[in-house]
Design a protein around this motif. Sequence first.
Motif: not given
Length: 315
Positions: A114-123, A209-215, A217-222, A249-253
């Motif tokens: 689910e974390s990886g899919i969140s990254v893919a959706m951010a991309f 892994v998880l911190a890298l995923d969040m990184f 996502i953060t870069v994408s949204y920046t 919202c999904a990322i936060s949840a």
Amino acid sequence: MSDSNKTDFTNPSTFILLGTPGLEAAHIWISIPVCAIYIIAVLGNFTILIIVKKELSLHGPMYYFLCMLAVTDLVLPTSILPKTLNIFWFNSREIDFSSCLTQMYFIHCFFMMESGISVAMAFDRYVAICNPLRHSSILTNHVVAKIGLTVVLLGGMLILPYILLVRQWPYCRNNIISHTHCEHLAAVKLTCADTHISNYYGVFVLFCVLALDMFFITVSYTQILRAIFRIPTKDARLKTFGTCVSHLCAISAFYMPGLFSSLMYQHVQNVALNFHVLIANVYLLVPPMLNPIIYGVRTKQIRNRLLQLFSHKGT
């Protein structure tokens, strides 16, 4: 002379799950919202899958990733709910050792997915907003399939060492897990072996892994926000940002309850055990329930399709 109170549970045949310690009398009442959350999650995610399959206009990268998320959100709560309800309803606390390891694998594996899919959706959002003319050429069906396969393989392979380590360790304290499901950290505490390898590997997975995923996502949204602020009109900026609200919202949840539970378990000593158990169940049950609601309400195409289905049923 050996200690008569210390039993060798090397590869124990079963573990004992206590449920929510201290709240045993309330298990029936706790099961009511748990069941309601699960039913909403199943109905919502199946609805997303059916709508995307039937609506040809939704056959695109964003909705393919949404379908991957829906499948993950079906498996993740299903991996814990049957045994949890057995504890709540029938006081059936025993779980086979192999079944416990299987449950542990599915929980952590699909959490990683689910974390990886969140990254893919951010991309996907990044390409759609920052490079819209090349969106269809960059995120082709072939690329989306590759991303999906990578997420599945990465999640499956990264969690496997957890399970192999838990399987080979000797258990010489007891076989009682104070939880509603086979939580990895709770099982590790029952061993009498040196678990530093597991601790180091857990830190690696968490931060690399998880911190890298969040990184990512953060870069994408920046980059997305920079592109949005360059749009000349306010209405256009709001409309463009609105396409990202569902994902944010999904990322936060997803991330916030999981990180809160993990940090609390490792660093806060004076928290009641039953509170930790309830929080751990929240991060496995609530995001799968919220995601289809978020995307159903916020995504115009899905919302319109739902309204069409209900209007046809009403006539």
